[in-house]
Structures are given as C-alpha cells and as structure tokens.
Design a protein around this motif. Structure first.
Motif, PDB file in Angstrom:
ATOM      1  N   LEU A  64       0.837  -1.190   0.000  1.00 28.87           N
ATOM      2  CA  LEU A  64       0.000   0.000   0.000  1.00 28.87           C
ATOM      3  C   LEU A  64       0.878   1.248   0.000  1.00 28.87           C
ATOM      4  O   LEU A  64       2.079   1.192   0.264  1.00 28.87           O
ATOM      5  N   LYS A  65       0.281   2.373  -0.309  1.00 34.60           N
ATOM      6  CA  LYS A  65       0.999   3.633  -0.281  1.00 34.60           C
ATOM      7  C   LYS A  65       1.609   3.840   1.102  1.00 34.60           C
ATOM      8  O   LYS A  65       0.927   3.671   2.111  1.00 34.60           O
ATOM      9  N   PRO A  66       2.893   4.182   1.176  1.00 34.96           N
ATOM     10  CA  PRO A  66       3.538   4.290   2.487  1.00 34.96           C
ATOM     11  C   PRO A  66       2.966   5.417   3.335  1.00 34.96           C
ATOM     12  O   PRO A  66       2.545   6.459   2.819  1.00 34.96           O
ATOM     13  N   VAL A  67       2.947   5.168   4.637  1.00 37.54           N
ATOM     14  CA  VAL A  67       2.535   6.181   5.615  1.00 37.54           C
ATOM     15  C   VAL A  67       3.761   6.532   6.439  1.00 37.54           C
ATOM     16  O   VAL A  67       4.440   5.645   6.956  1.00 37.54           O
ATOM     17  N   SER A  68       4.043   7.821   6.552  1.00 37.03           N
ATOM     18  CA  SER A  68       5.255   8.270   7.251  1.00 37.03           C
ATOM     19  C   SER A  68       4.939   8.751   8.661  1.00 37.03           C
ATOM     20  O   SER A  68       3.892   9.353   8.909  1.00 37.03           O
ATOM     21  N   TYR A  69       5.886   8.495   9.562  1.00 33.74           N
ATOM     22  CA  TYR A  69       5.775   8.914  10.956  1.00 33.74           C
ATOM     23  C   TYR A  69       7.050   9.640  11.356  1.00 33.74           C
ATOM     24  O   TYR A  69       8.152   9.258  10.944  1.00 33.74           O
ATOM     25  N   ASN A  70       6.887  10.666  12.165  1.00 35.30           N
ATOM     26  CA  ASN A  70       8.042  11.413  12.663  1.00 35.30           C
ATOM     27  C   ASN A  70       8.914  10.493  13.503  1.00 35.30           C
ATOM     28  O   ASN A  70       8.435   9.854  14.442  1.00 35.30           O
ATOM     29  N   ALA A  71      10.194  10.427  13.167  1.00 34.35           N
ATOM     30  CA  ALA A  71      11.147   9.615  13.925  1.00 34.35           C
ATOM     31  C   ALA A  71      12.110  10.473  14.720  1.00 34.35           C
ATOM     32  O   ALA A  71      13.212  10.047  15.058  1.00 34.35           O
ATOM     33  N   GLY A  72      11.696  11.714  15.002  1.00 35.87           N
ATOM     34  CA  GLY A  72      12.524  12.612  15.794  1.00 35.87           C
ATOM     35  C   GLY A  72      13.129  13.727  14.996  1.00 35.87           C
ATOM     36  O   GLY A  72      13.854  14.565  15.527  1.00 35.87           O
ATOM     37  N   GLY A  73      12.849  13.764  13.685  1.00 35.58           N
ATOM     38  CA  GLY A  73      13.464  14.768  12.832  1.00 35.58           C
ATOM     39  C   GLY A  73      14.927  14.438  12.593  1.00 35.58           C
ATOM     40  O   GLY A  73      15.392  13.329  12.860  1.00 35.58           O
ATOM     41  N   GLY A  74      15.655  15.413  12.089  1.00 36.57           N
ATOM     42  CA  GLY A  74      17.080  15.193  11.868  1.00 36.57           C
ATOM     43  C   GLY A  74      17.317  14.141  10.814  1.00 36.57           C
ATOM     44  O   GLY A  74      16.714  14.157   9.741  1.00 36.57           O
ATOM     45  N   GLU A  75      18.167  13.176  11.116  1.00 40.26           N
ATOM     46  CA  GLU A  75      18.587  12.177  10.143  1.00 40.26           C
ATOM     47  C   GLU A  75      18.382  10.778  10.704  1.00 40.26           C
ATOM     48  O   GLU A  75      19.227  10.232  11.407  1.00 40.26           O
ATOM     49  N   ALA A  76      17.232  10.179  10.406  1.00 39.95           N
ATOM     50  CA  ALA A  76      16.956   8.816  10.836  1.00 39.95           C
ATOM     51  C   ALA A  76      17.748   7.849   9.971  1.00 39.95           C
ATOM     52  O   ALA A  76      17.752   7.971   8.745  1.00 39.95           O
ATOM     53  N   GLU A  77      18.413   6.863  10.592  1.00 37.19           N
ATOM     54  CA  GLU A  77      19.294   5.964   9.850  1.00 37.19           C
ATOM     55  C   GLU A  77      18.772   4.534   9.840  1.00 37.19           C
ATOM     56  O   GLU A  77      18.089   4.118   8.924  1.00 37.19           O
ATOM     57  N   ASP A  78      19.088   3.776  10.866  1.00 41.18           N
ATOM     58  CA  ASP A  78      18.752   2.358  10.909  1.00 41.18           C
ATOM     59  C   ASP A  78      17.373   2.159  11.545  1.00 41.18           C
ATOM     60  O   ASP A  78      16.897   2.993  12.315  1.00 41.18           O
ATOM     61  N   VAL A  79      16.725   1.017  11.242  1.00 40.97           N
ATOM     62  CA  VAL A  79      15.444   0.683  11.855  1.00 40.97           C
ATOM     63  C   VAL A  79      15.386  -0.819  12.092  1.00 40.97           C
ATOM     64  O   VAL A  79      15.878  -1.604  11.288  1.00 40.97           O
TER      65      VAL A  79
END
Length: 383
Positions: free
Chosen positions: A231-246
């Motif tokens: 499905l079309k991706p839904v985005s969530y705030n991960a703290g701003g800045g530069e999110a790297e690994d998950v």
C-alpha cells in the motif's frame, strides 16, 4: 553516504566524555579481530553446519566480503575473503533453498551505479557469486523475507537517490534457485530512504516494510497485502534530523511489532509503539548520553540480561556504543556505556549485530565493526 560524513562533523564533539554516562557490566572486556580494511556492515548467522555463530562483513574500501567463522567458544578463526565491488550492506538468507545460508550484498557505485548481488553459500563458510541486479546511484540497506507468500525468499533494497534522482525502495522476488526479478519500485523524492526492515506490522502474518527517511527524519511504513504488493507508504516522525537504521521488534510482548530507530543527528534511539493495526504512536527519543557526543548509527534488539524484556544496543560512529535496558512496556532505562572503541574516541561502529557466539549458552553477544581500524569489536555477554 551521509552517515559516513558524521565522523568528520562530530570529532570536535567527542573530545569530552559524556557526563552521567555510566558503564555497563553486561559484557566482558572487548576483544578485536581483523575484519578487512574498512568494514562497514556486519551480519551474524550460521554459515556452516557446525552450529556455531559466524560473522560476515562488507569491507567496502577493499571491495570484498570478510567471513569470520566462529569456534563456538566466543573466538573466531582467521578471516576468509572473497571479492565484491564496493559492498556497504548485506543480509543472510537461503535464496536457492539448499539448506545453506547465502548472502545478499548491496554494492554502492562499484560499477557506476549500485547493485544487489547474490552469493550462494556452500555450508562450509565459502560463497560463490550467482547474479547481480542494478539498484541506483546511492544504494543502501537490504532486508529479506517472503513478501509474496510463494515460499521463496525475496529482497527489498533502499536507494537514497542523489541530486535530481529521487530515492526509492525496490522489491525483488526470488524464484527459489538463487535468482531474483525486479517487481516493484516505490519512488520517495527528497526523502533519502536508508534503513530498511521487514516484519509483520499489522498482524496479518505478512511481512511489511519499515524504511527510515534520512531526508525528513521520519520512518515510512509499507503494508503488504500478502501478494508482494504494498500500500501507499505512511510516514511517521522519527525525531526529525537524520533517521538511519530501523529494527522491528515486539517490545511489549503483546503480539504487536514496534519500531526502533537510530537517529543519527539527534544522537538518540527513537521508539514508535504499534497501535495494533500497523499504525504507530508518537516517537519517544532516548539520548545516547547526557550531552551531544556521538551519533547513533545502528541498532539491534535482544534480551541481553535475560530478564524476559527486550533491550536495545546502539552503535555510535564515534566513541563507545550504548545499551538501553527495556522495562517490558515499550520504554527503556537511560543509556549505559559499552566500551568497544579503540583509542581516544576513534571511529567506532556504523553497524551492529547480536548473536550467541558461545554455542548453547543463549546469551546474546555483540559484534561491532571499527571501521577506520579495520577490526571488529567482539563483546561477550557476562550472563
């Protein structure tokens, strides 16, 4: 790549020790093994039939994959190596269904553009090149799972894009014989997709995707319909800045998989708790230390103190790494320091892996590449 640049941006910030940053007694004194010239990524898996946990490294500067076979007692054998153009990430899985683990390796611009390479394992710690597939100009992470439910292992790769070329996520289907075919491409302009993880996020037993977006400091969730269509991706705030690994993990042991994110520029671990239907609550940030002293590059989730509650270990690109003990409710205690760096705040880990390096004791140990020193830090659990 963006996370590599942090070593230059954060040197000044690492000249002082973080106040209030306690040391953990969770691991024995760190030992080091050669892992090539610039080991950038590590994966822990069983590459032989010995039952011992082994390690594979993407040594991007030397253009090779380095294999350390485990002895089962926390030590490792002399490195084995085979060529792979500019490898930066890798994942293990059985792509030809012979019972032996293979490697999916992401190449970054080794031939002008990025590529996904498949190397087939023989069950004895050796690998043979199978095939290569183009990705893009700034390829990144790879995750493996059976996305279309046909019983064959598939692969999903992130590509950050560059300049006018948009970033995207590419999903490949496997045929069970070590070959893949491109099946889907999701464009994410100006988002710079980096980290990628596969897991069931909405409880339908089909593997979904979570992708960190370094360009917006967020994480995108791609829900899978079970046939490999997302499905079309839904985005969530991960703290701003530069999110790297998950990473995807059930932090509350309630059957709902949550998200754990290494946020580079915030020097923190971000946690997003699942509401049970594949949607997520607001991010909670856990600082690596009390002052801004190192970047959070990569995370791994496991129960390090064997209390039945998942913990998080995070690799810092400069200086030592950190460990967060979980409370079992999706929250964590403040970070404690785990010593793995070499020298006075030398470059540390752009990647991290957990595994039982002492066969049979069920206590997860850690492997963290020391990129600039060409070594891997092995941290044996005291449990």
């Amino acid at each position: 790549m963006s996370r590599t640049l942090w070593i230059f941006l954060l040197v000044a910030a690492t000249l002082s020790v973080c106040a209030g940053y306690a040391h953990s007694g969770q691991f024995k004194k760190t030992t080091y093994y050669s892992a090539g010239r610039r080991p950038f990524a590590v994966v822990a898996a069983h590459f032989t039939r010995s039952g011992n946990m082994d390690l594979a490294f993407a040594d991007w500067l030397s253009g090779q994959i380095v294999i350390l076979l485990g002895n089962g007692d926390g030590t490792f054998q002399t490195p084995r190596k085979f060529p792979a153009p500019s490898p930066i990430e890798l994942a293990a899985g059985d792509f030809n269904e012979d019972g032996n683990l293979d490697l999916a390796v992401v190449e970054a611009n080794g031939t002008g553009d990025g590529a996904l390479m498949i190397f087939l394992g023989n069950g004895e710690g050796s690998f043979k090149f199978s095939t290569s597939y183009p990705i893009g100009v700034a390829s990144g992470f790879v995750a493996v799972a059976d996305f279309n439910g046909d019983g064959h292992l598939d692969a999903a790769v992130s590509d950050q894009g560059i300049d006018s070329t948009p970033g995207d996520v590419i999903v490949f289907f496997g045929n069970g014989h070590g070959k893949l075919s491109r099946v889907a491409k999701f464009k994410l302009p100006h988002q710079q997709p980096t980290g990628i993880a596969a897991g069931d996020l909405n409880g339908d037993h089909h593997p979904d995707l979570a992708v960190t977006l370094a360009g917006s400091g967020s994480v995108a969730v791609f829900l899978n319909d079970g046939t490999g269509k997302f499905l079309k991706p839904v985005s969530y705030n991960a703290g701003g800045g530069e999110a790297e690994d998950v990473k995807i993990a059930d932090l509350r042991n309630d059957g709902r998989n949550d998200l754990v994110i290494a946020n580079n520029s915030r020097s923190a671990v971000g946690v997003l708790l699942n509401k049970g239907n594949g949607t997520f609550g607001p991010v909670t940030l856990y600082p690596v230390c009390q002052s801004f002293c190192q970047a959070a590059e990569a995370v791994v989730v496991d129960d390090f103190n064997l209390d039945g509650k998942l913990d998080v270990a995070v690799a810092g690109h400069i200086g030592d790494s950190s460990l967060y003990y979980g409370k079992g409710d999706g929250t964590f205690k403040p970070a404690v320091r785990i010593h793995n760096s070499i020298g006075n705040f030398q470059n540390s880990g752009p990647s991290i892996a957990a595994g039982d390096f002492i066969t049979g004791n069920q206590a997860p140990d850690l492997a963290i590449p020391i990129e600039l020193n060409g070594k891997v830090a092995i941290m044996i659990n005291t449990q």
